[in-house]
Structure formats: structure tokens, C-alpha cells
Design a protein around this motif. Sequence first.
Motif, PDB file in Angstrom:
ATOM      1  N   THR A 195       0.819  -1.209   0.000  1.00  0.00           N
ATOM      2  CA  THR A 195       0.000   0.000   0.000  1.00  0.00           C
ATOM      3  C   THR A 195       0.857   1.264   0.000  1.00  0.00           C
ATOM      4  O   THR A 195       0.453   2.296  -0.541  1.00  0.00           O
ATOM      5  CB  THR A 195      -0.932   0.049   1.226  1.00  0.00           C
ATOM      6  N   ASP A 196       2.043   1.202   0.582  1.00  0.00           N
ATOM      7  CA  ASP A 196       2.866   2.400   0.750  1.00  0.00           C
ATOM      8  C   ASP A 196       3.969   2.552  -0.288  1.00  0.00           C
ATOM      9  O   ASP A 196       4.477   3.664  -0.474  1.00  0.00           O
ATOM     10  CB  ASP A 196       3.501   2.412   2.141  1.00  0.00           C
ATOM     11  N   PHE A 197       4.364   1.462  -0.947  1.00  0.00           N
ATOM     12  CA  PHE A 197       5.557   1.525  -1.791  1.00  0.00           C
ATOM     13  C   PHE A 197       5.401   0.851  -3.147  1.00  0.00           C
ATOM     14  O   PHE A 197       6.397   0.393  -3.717  1.00  0.00           O
ATOM     15  CB  PHE A 197       6.748   0.902  -1.049  1.00  0.00           C
ATOM     16  N   GLY A 198       4.194   0.820  -3.682  1.00  0.00           N
ATOM     17  CA  GLY A 198       3.996   0.202  -4.984  1.00  0.00           C
ATOM     18  C   GLY A 198       4.934   0.714  -6.069  1.00  0.00           C
ATOM     19  O   GLY A 198       5.585  -0.075  -6.768  1.00  0.00           O
ATOM     20  N   PRO A 199       5.052   2.035  -6.264  1.00  0.00           N
ATOM     21  CA  PRO A 199       5.931   2.553  -7.328  1.00  0.00           C
ATOM     22  C   PRO A 199       7.413   2.276  -7.090  1.00  0.00           C
ATOM     23  O   PRO A 199       8.182   2.179  -8.044  1.00  0.00           O
ATOM     24  CB  PRO A 199       5.658   4.055  -7.307  1.00  0.00           C
ATOM     25  N   GLN A 200       7.821   2.167  -5.837  1.00  0.00           N
ATOM     26  CA  GLN A 200       9.225   1.864  -5.567  1.00  0.00           C
ATOM     27  C   GLN A 200       9.524   0.387  -5.844  1.00  0.00           C
ATOM     28  O   GLN A 200      10.541   0.062  -6.461  1.00  0.00           O
ATOM     29  CB  GLN A 200       9.573   2.212  -4.110  1.00  0.00           C
ATOM     30  N   LEU A 201       8.633  -0.493  -5.441  1.00  0.00           N
ATOM     31  CA  LEU A 201       8.821  -1.912  -5.719  1.00  0.00           C
ATOM     32  C   LEU A 201       8.798  -2.189  -7.219  1.00  0.00           C
ATOM     33  O   LEU A 201       9.525  -3.050  -7.722  1.00  0.00           O
ATOM     34  CB  LEU A 201       7.730  -2.734  -5.027  1.00  0.00           C
ATOM     35  N   LYS A 202       7.981  -1.458  -7.941  1.00  0.00           N
ATOM     36  CA  LYS A 202       7.834  -1.707  -9.373  1.00  0.00           C
ATOM     37  C   LYS A 202       8.934  -1.064 -10.200  1.00  0.00           C
ATOM     38  O   LYS A 202       9.442  -1.675 -11.154  1.00  0.00           O
ATOM     39  CB  LYS A 202       6.468  -1.211  -9.846  1.00  0.00           C
ATOM     40  N   TYR A 203       9.336   0.158  -9.841  1.00  0.00           N
ATOM     41  CA  TYR A 203      10.158   0.944 -10.755  1.00  0.00           C
ATOM     42  C   TYR A 203      11.585   1.220 -10.301  1.00  0.00           C
ATOM     43  O   TYR A 203      12.394   1.672 -11.118  1.00  0.00           O
ATOM     44  CB  TYR A 203       9.478   2.283 -11.044  1.00  0.00           C
TER      45      TYR A 203
ATOM     46  N   LYS B 192       2.844  10.339  -5.305  1.00  0.00           N
ATOM     47  CA  LYS B 192       2.320  11.303  -6.277  1.00  0.00           C
ATOM     48  C   LYS B 192       3.372  11.704  -7.306  1.00  0.00           C
ATOM     49  O   LYS B 192       3.068  11.936  -8.485  1.00  0.00           O
ATOM     50  CB  LYS B 192       1.796  12.542  -5.554  1.00  0.00           C
ATOM     51  N   TYR B 193       4.612  11.799  -6.857  1.00  0.00           N
ATOM     52  CA  TYR B 193       5.717  12.166  -7.749  1.00  0.00           C
ATOM     53  C   TYR B 193       6.758  11.050  -7.737  1.00  0.00           C
ATOM     54  O   TYR B 193       7.945  11.276  -7.483  1.00  0.00           O
ATOM     55  CB  TYR B 193       6.332  13.489  -7.311  1.00  0.00           C
ATOM     56  N   ALA B 194       6.299   9.851  -8.028  1.00  0.00           N
ATOM     57  CA  ALA B 194       7.139   8.658  -7.876  1.00  0.00           C
ATOM     58  C   ALA B 194       8.379   8.698  -8.761  1.00  0.00           C
ATOM     59  O   ALA B 194       9.475   8.334  -8.317  1.00  0.00           O
ATOM     60  CB  ALA B 194       6.318   7.402  -8.171  1.00  0.00           C
ATOM     61  N   GLU B 195       8.244   9.144  -9.995  1.00  0.00           N
ATOM     62  CA  GLU B 195       9.391   9.144 -10.896  1.00  0.00           C
ATOM     63  C   GLU B 195      10.480  10.082 -10.389  1.00  0.00           C
ATOM     64  O   GLU B 195      11.668   9.721 -10.348  1.00  0.00           O
ATOM     65  CB  GLU B 195       8.958   9.544 -12.309  1.00  0.00           C
ATOM     66  N   GLU B 196      10.094  11.284  -9.992  1.00  0.00           N
ATOM     67  CA  GLU B 196      11.072  12.230  -9.459  1.00  0.00           C
ATOM     68  C   GLU B 196      11.694  11.713  -8.170  1.00  0.00           C
ATOM     69  O   GLU B 196      12.911  11.812  -7.964  1.00  0.00           O
ATOM     70  CB  GLU B 196      10.402  13.579  -9.212  1.00  0.00           C
TER      71      GLU B 196
END
Length: 295
Positions: free
Chosen positions: A73-81, A275-279
Motif C-alpha cells: 500500500t505504501d511503496f507500490g511505485p518503488q517496488l515496481k520501478y 504522487k511524484y514517484a518518478e522524481e
Amino acid sequence: MALSCVSATMGSSTRLLRSVLGASHCHRAAVPFCTAVTSGRVKVNGVSLHYQRTGWGDHVVLLLPGALGSSQTDFGPQLKYMNKELFTVIGWDPRGYGFSIPPARDYPTDFYERDAKDAVDLMQALNFKKFSLLGWSDGGITALIAAGSYPSLIHKLIVWGANAYVAEEDLELYNAVKDITKWSPKMREPMEKLYGEEYFAKTFAAWVEAMGNFRRKSDGNICRHLLPLIDCPTLIVHGLKDALVPLFHPHSLHKQMKNSRLHLMPEGKHNLHLKYAEEFNRLVEDFLWSTELSQ
């Protein structure tokens, strides 16, 4: 401290070079496994802790979620990208959160220290002798305690939305959101789906009470006494639109941590890494990589 629940293109030649260098650490046949996010459980300090794992890089990173948060729930974009060739990424659910139930979550006076020991012991059980910490919100507090209490094990530290003490202003913010029935459905429903309405409401109210206990004792101190003991390279990130953590907290952390750098995100809110996962991911990877090169 605040609340986790209220809330791939390598653009430059430098980042491409990093990717190429990192690729040598993983056998071609292992790539499908490495790029997947896998789940597991390890019994640590009498509790079965749930974790997720991805990547095969030499630099190991542990993600620490916020209050009532979990790895997914807290780190989806980090685990994925996050770059899986450079980093091995571990996300975990602290006891009583996410899929590390049972036991039910409770908040004794030393619950942050308990979480820090659980996190470090989990990584040791997974045979990671030294690792970096990425801690958001409550997980940032846990990360600060772990870095101050187990300095020989922590490579680098990144925290955001975290604080080392509870001020009167903080308590007012927490009490304002204590009644979850006043939350928007967008914020409330994912947590109710994960926990059920009763467990979520009861546990969140208990967390707010625990914050009040810190404020009433020791002048609000949670871990200020440990900050001077943190000697690993540290990045403090803060969103200038964070409505839950006032700006004086990251400045206080930066002032008391001798090997720290403060990075402010003008548009960032409390959940800036989502919200600003890429940055955010680029900032994190650059910080971890640059300190790698200097050692």
C-alpha cells in the motif's frame, strides 16, 4: 511521523551506464525472477513478518511504511520501478500491520524501538548484513531509531514525512483526523478493505493516543537523543505542501544529523513518493549511487 494512510526509461547516459554496470550482477536466466515482486514470511522475535522482495542489485534497500501502512500500500511505485539491476529492494509489514497480522497492533511506550529491532532482525534473517533504509512517515521514525541504534548495519538512510519529537502543533493535526468517518472515501476505503472497518478505526485511534503519550512525556521526545549517533550518509526529503508534518521537523533533523542533506520538493505533499514517484525514485537512486561511488 504522520500517517501513511491519509494520504522505464533511463533518461541520461549516466543512468544508462549505471544500468549496464549493474546488469553484470544478475545471470540472464534469473532476470524473470529478479524483475518480479515476490512475497515471503520470516519468523522474527516471535512474530511471522511478511515481506516483499524485488531486484538483484548489490545495494540492498529496506522500505519502511508509515502508520497502519504496508509494503504494497505504501511503496507500490518503488517496488515496481526502482532500478532492479542496481538494488535489491525489500518491503516489509511491521507487526500488526498489513499481512503481519497476527498479532493485532498495539502501541507500548517502546513500539518504535520494537519496530526498529524487528526490521533489523528481519534483514539479518534474510542474510543481508548491511543495508540502506528508506523510511516514510512513521517508518521514517523507525528508520532513524534503527540507524542510531545499529549504526554498523546501516549503509545509507533516506527519510521523508518523519519527525523526532511530537510538538503541540503535531498533536492538533493528529486529533483533527482521528475520527476516520470524516475522511474522504478515497482515503478511507483502501484501509478498510485491508483491515476491516473495526480494526482500522480502533488501531488508528490507538496510534493517535500513542502520539499524545509522547507529547505528555519527555517533552515530546521520540528519538532526538539518537540523532547525533547517526553517522551514515542521510537524505532528508520534505514536501513543502505536507499538511501533516510541519517544516520545522525536517530542519530540526538536518540540524542534528551531522552527515545529512535536506532536499525540499516545492509541490510535494505527505505522500510525495507516490504522487511524484518518478522524481522521487530518481532522487533516491542518485543519492544511493553517488555515495556508493564515494566509498
